[in-house]
Design a protein around this motif. Structure first.
Motif, PDB file in Angstrom:
ATOM      1  N   ARG A  16      49.246  58.328 -48.703  1.00 46.98           N
ATOM      2  CA  ARG A  16      48.045  58.009 -49.534  1.00 46.98           C
ATOM      3  C   ARG A  16      47.981  58.974 -50.482  1.00 46.98           C
ATOM      4  O   ARG A  16      47.508  60.121 -50.360  1.00 46.98           O
ATOM      5  N   ASN A  19      48.771  62.678 -49.768  1.00 47.14           N
ATOM      6  CA  ASN A  19      48.446  63.136 -48.306  1.00 47.14           C
ATOM      7  C   ASN A  19      49.163  62.271 -47.554  1.00 47.14           C
ATOM      8  O   ASN A  19      49.216  60.850 -47.855  1.00 47.14           O
ATOM      9  N   LEU A  21      49.431  60.919 -43.353  1.00 50.17           N
ATOM     10  CA  LEU A  21      48.306  60.794 -42.317  1.00 50.17           C
ATOM     11  C   LEU A  21      49.267  61.381 -40.883  1.00 50.17           C
ATOM     12  O   LEU A  21      50.321  61.136 -40.781  1.00 50.17           O
ATOM     13  N   TRP A  96      50.338  53.584 -47.652  1.00 45.71           N
ATOM     14  CA  TRP A  96      49.086  53.010 -47.071  1.00 45.71           C
ATOM     15  C   TRP A  96      48.813  51.827 -47.934  1.00 45.71           C
ATOM     16  O   TRP A  96      48.844  51.996 -49.167  1.00 45.71           O
ATOM     17  N   TRP A 112      44.266  63.184 -43.038  1.00 46.05           N
ATOM     18  CA  TRP A 112      45.151  62.981 -44.165  1.00 46.05           C
ATOM     19  C   TRP A 112      45.275  64.271 -44.641  1.00 46.05           C
ATOM     20  O   TRP A 112      44.241  65.166 -45.047  1.00 46.05           O
TER      21      TRP A 112
END
Length: 141
Positions: A16, A19, A21, A96, A112
């Motif tokens: 995302r 970053n 996850l 994402w 994240w």
């Protein structure tokens, strides 16, 4: 008596913006380690169907899958009682699409974070290499 077969699993390096996850496993195998969300491929599912289902079940996120980011193979001699386990895991790079992280009971925590910061955590073997490959795939034209 037939021998148990390797278990096929998929996981997702979900980005995302800048970053990724990462999630912390709540139970064995890999209890307490940080890794990627994912799980087993069920009979009759394609790899991508399994990946999207597992990510949705574990994190409540929807994703766009980009490409395969490598593979991991884990052989645990006595992970479950007296029976060993052999996992073949196919991690994919993904973006994402929608949703807020809501973890199921298989996961203890989620973050994240920039890929470079992941190295400060206890992770599953080879995670950083997979994340770097996923970053390259996402940066490709």
């Amino acid at each position: 008596m037939s021998r148990p077969a390797p278990e096929l699993a998929v996981s997702a390096a979900i980005f995302r913006q800048t970053n990724v996850l990462i999630v912390q496993r709540a139970s064995a195998p890999a209890k307490g380690l940080w890794t990627l969300p994912g799980g087993r491929v069920e009979v009759g599912e394609t790899l991508l169907e399994a990946l999207k289902r597992e990510v949705l079940e574990e994190t409540a996120l929807t994703i766009d899958v980009i490409d395969l980011a490598g593979y991991r193979e884990i052989i645990l001699p006595q992970a479950v009682g007296e029976r060993g386990r052999h996992f073949v895991i196919l991690p994919f790079a993904a973006r994402w699409r929608a949703g807020d992280v809501a973890l199921n009971d298989e996961l203890k925590d989620a973050r994240w974070m920039p890929v470079g910061d992941v190295a400060t955590l206890p992770t599953t073997d080879g995670l950083i290499d997979i994340l770097r490959q996923a970053e390259r795939l996402l940066a490709a034209p």
